[in-house]
Design a protein around this motif. Structure first.
Motif, PDB file in Angstrom:
ATOM      1  N   ALA A  67       0.838  -1.203   0.000  1.00 41.19           N
ATOM      2  CA  ALA A  67       0.000   0.000   0.000  1.00 41.19           C
ATOM      3  C   ALA A  67       0.874   1.255   0.000  1.00 41.19           C
ATOM      4  O   ALA A  67       0.578   2.223  -0.727  1.00 41.19           O
ATOM      5  CB  ALA A  67      -0.943  -0.003   1.203  1.00 41.19           C
ATOM      6  N   LYS A  68       1.940   1.258   0.797  1.00 42.82           N
ATOM      7  CA  LYS A  68       2.847   2.414   0.813  1.00 42.82           C
ATOM      8  C   LYS A  68       3.534   2.581  -0.538  1.00 42.82           C
ATOM      9  O   LYS A  68       3.651   3.699  -1.049  1.00 42.82           O
ATOM     10  CB  LYS A  68       3.887   2.255   1.933  1.00 42.82           C
ATOM     11  CG  LYS A  68       3.338   2.518   3.310  1.00 42.82           C
ATOM     12  CD  LYS A  68       4.384   2.326   4.386  1.00 42.82           C
ATOM     13  CE  LYS A  68       5.075   3.636   4.675  1.00 42.82           C
ATOM     14  NZ  LYS A  68       5.926   3.554   5.888  1.00 42.82           N
ATOM     15  N   CYS A  69       3.993   1.479  -1.116  1.00 39.75           N
ATOM     16  CA  CYS A  69       4.633   1.556  -2.441  1.00 39.75           C
ATOM     17  C   CYS A  69       3.642   2.052  -3.491  1.00 39.75           C
ATOM     18  O   CYS A  69       3.985   2.903  -4.321  1.00 39.75           O
ATOM     19  CB  CYS A  69       5.182   0.187  -2.844  1.00 39.75           C
ATOM     20  SG  CYS A  69       6.592  -0.384  -1.878  1.00 39.75           S
ATOM     21  N   ASN A  70       2.430   1.532  -3.457  1.00 42.96           N
ATOM     22  CA  ASN A  70       1.430   1.888  -4.461  1.00 42.96           C
ATOM     23  C   ASN A  70       0.900   3.305  -4.297  1.00 42.96           C
ATOM     24  O   ASN A  70       0.281   3.845  -5.222  1.00 42.96           O
ATOM     25  CB  ASN A  70       0.291   0.873  -4.456  1.00 42.96           C
ATOM     26  CG  ASN A  70       0.726  -0.469  -4.999  1.00 42.96           C
ATOM     27  OD1 ASN A  70       1.702  -0.566  -5.756  1.00 42.96           O
ATOM     28  ND2 ASN A  70       0.036  -1.525  -4.606  1.00 42.96           N
ATOM     29  N   ALA A  71       1.141   3.931  -3.156  1.00 43.05           N
ATOM     30  CA  ALA A  71       0.735   5.322  -2.945  1.00 43.05           C
ATOM     31  C   ALA A  71       1.673   6.295  -3.674  1.00 43.05           C
ATOM     32  O   ALA A  71       1.374   7.482  -3.779  1.00 43.05           O
ATOM     33  CB  ALA A  71       0.698   5.636  -1.452  1.00 43.05           C
ATOM     34  N   VAL A  72       2.788   5.767  -4.168  1.00 45.41           N
ATOM     35  CA  VAL A  72       3.782   6.566  -4.880  1.00 45.41           C
ATOM     36  C   VAL A  72       3.735   6.173  -6.358  1.00 45.41           C
ATOM     37  O   VAL A  72       3.666   4.996  -6.692  1.00 45.41           O
ATOM     38  CB  VAL A  72       5.205   6.302  -4.324  1.00 45.41           C
ATOM     39  CG1 VAL A  72       6.251   7.038  -5.112  1.00 45.41           C
ATOM     40  CG2 VAL A  72       5.270   6.641  -2.841  1.00 45.41           C
ATOM     41  N   ASP A  73       3.763   7.148  -7.229  1.00 45.44           N
ATOM     42  CA  ASP A  73       3.823   6.876  -8.670  1.00 45.44           C
ATOM     43  C   ASP A  73       5.295   6.615  -9.014  1.00 45.44           C
ATOM     44  O   ASP A  73       6.008   7.507  -9.472  1.00 45.44           O
ATOM     45  CB  ASP A  73       3.269   8.056  -9.459  1.00 45.44           C
ATOM     46  CG  ASP A  73       3.204   7.780 -10.950  1.00 45.44           C
ATOM     47  OD1 ASP A  73       3.248   6.596 -11.346  1.00 45.44           O
ATOM     48  OD2 ASP A  73       3.127   8.757 -11.720  1.00 45.44           O
ATOM     49  N   SER A  74       5.738   5.390  -8.763  1.00 47.43           N
ATOM     50  CA  SER A  74       7.162   5.057  -8.893  1.00 47.43           C
ATOM     51  C   SER A  74       7.463   4.344 -10.206  1.00 47.43           C
ATOM     52  O   SER A  74       6.576   3.767 -10.836  1.00 47.43           O
ATOM     53  CB  SER A  74       7.618   4.201  -7.717  1.00 47.43           C
ATOM     54  OG  SER A  74       6.876   3.006  -7.657  1.00 47.43           O
ATOM     55  N   ASP A  75       8.736   4.380 -10.554  1.00 47.88           N
ATOM     56  CA  ASP A  75       9.223   3.650 -11.718  1.00 47.88           C
ATOM     57  C   ASP A  75       9.654   2.236 -11.349  1.00 47.88           C
ATOM     58  O   ASP A  75       9.671   1.351 -12.197  1.00 47.88           O
ATOM     59  CB  ASP A  75      10.425   4.388 -12.332  1.00 47.88           C
ATOM     60  CG  ASP A  75      10.053   5.771 -12.804  1.00 47.88           C
ATOM     61  OD1 ASP A  75       9.145   5.882 -13.662  1.00 47.88           O
ATOM     62  OD2 ASP A  75      10.650   6.754 -12.311  1.00 47.88           O
ATOM     63  N   LEU A  76      10.026   2.062 -10.058  1.00 50.94           N
ATOM     64  CA  LEU A  76      10.533   0.776  -9.594  1.00 50.94           C
ATOM     65  C   LEU A  76      10.338   0.680  -8.088  1.00 50.94           C
ATOM     66  O   LEU A  76      10.558   1.653  -7.370  1.00 50.94           O
ATOM     67  CB  LEU A  76      12.029   0.644  -9.925  1.00 50.94           C
ATOM     68  CG  LEU A  76      12.721  -0.665  -9.576  1.00 50.94           C
ATOM     69  CD1 LEU A  76      12.178  -1.818 -10.426  1.00 50.94           C
ATOM     70  CD2 LEU A  76      14.231  -0.535  -9.778  1.00 50.94           C
ATOM     71  N   ASP A  77       9.924  -0.505  -7.622  1.00 53.73           N
ATOM     72  CA  ASP A  77       9.790  -0.793  -6.192  1.00 53.73           C
ATOM     73  C   ASP A  77      10.807  -1.858  -5.824  1.00 53.73           C
ATOM     74  O   ASP A  77      10.927  -2.880  -6.524  1.00 53.73           O
ATOM     75  CB  ASP A  77       8.383  -1.299  -5.868  1.00 53.73           C
ATOM     76  CG  ASP A  77       7.296  -0.267  -6.176  1.00 53.73           C
ATOM     77  OD1 ASP A  77       7.551   0.934  -5.999  1.00 53.73           O
ATOM     78  OD2 ASP A  77       6.190  -0.680  -6.569  1.00 53.73           O
ATOM     79  N   ILE A  78      11.547  -1.627  -4.719  1.00 48.48           N
ATOM     80  CA  ILE A  78      12.608  -2.543  -4.304  1.00 48.48           C
ATOM     81  C   ILE A  78      12.380  -2.996  -2.869  1.00 48.48           C
ATOM     82  O   ILE A  78      12.185  -2.169  -1.975  1.00 48.48           O
ATOM     83  CB  ILE A  78      13.999  -1.880  -4.426  1.00 48.48           C
ATOM     84  CG1 ILE A  78      14.278  -1.521  -5.884  1.00 48.48           C
ATOM     85  CG2 ILE A  78      15.088  -2.803  -3.864  1.00 48.48           C
ATOM     86  CD1 ILE A  78      15.559  -0.735  -6.097  1.00 48.48           C
TER      87      ILE A  78
END
Length: 167
Positions: A67-78
């Motif tokens: 949920a925290k990762c998906n709250a950010v419009d990121s290019d990559l999650d690690i």
């Protein structure tokens, strides 16, 4: 580039923390995550810390992380982890090694994973078999909006890995 990074489990001493051996995963993964964020920012990337310290279950910790990762419009999650189950507390002269998991290796995942493998090898870390391991069975990799990588830096229960890591 926008990247989210997190320590892979709840905090050490809390329920659902990481593996423990010669190193404590939930202590070291946070140190690694902090260093990665620092150097990514120095290099001009935007890096967010999506670490979660507590949860009501293993799945709840993973759900909070995603949920925290998906709250950010990121290019990559690690996701940063340390492996276990090598059970080499005395040292046998062989490293357990570094590996990366992803659902598939294409695009940014292949580019970044390849660079990570090369960098880890240049630091003296061995590889755990073929270092790029495709899998469909890890919650984090299947529940983020952005492409995702799960890193296994070294084995917490391998003296050879731990000695190099501490250097």
């Amino acid at each position: 580039m926008v990247i989210t990074i997190h320590g892979g489990h709840a905090a050490q001493g809390k329920a659902y923390h990481g593996a423990v051996g010669l190193l404590d995963e939930s202590v070291e993964d946070r140190l690694i995550k902090d260093a990665m964020i620092k150097y990514l920012r120095q290099g001009g990337a935007t890096a967010y810390d999506c670490t979660v310290d507590t949860g009501t279950s293993r799945r709840n910790v993973l759900e909070q992380i995603c949920a925290k990762c998906n709250a950010v419009d990121s290019d990559l999650d690690i996701s940063v982890h340390l492996n276990s189950e090598r059970n080499d507390y005395k040292g046998d002269g062989k490293q357990g090694g570094f590996e990366i998991y992803a659902t598939a290796y294409t695009g940014i995942k292949l580019e970044v994973a390849t660079r990570m493998v090369n960098k880890m090898q240049s630091l003296g870390f061995g590889l755990h078999g073929k270092p790029l391991k495709p899998t469909s069975g890890l919650y984090f990799l299947n529940h983020t909006n952005a492409p995702a990588l799960l890193l296994e830096i070294c084995f917490v229960d391998d003296k050879d890995d731990c000695d190099l890591y501490k250097k």
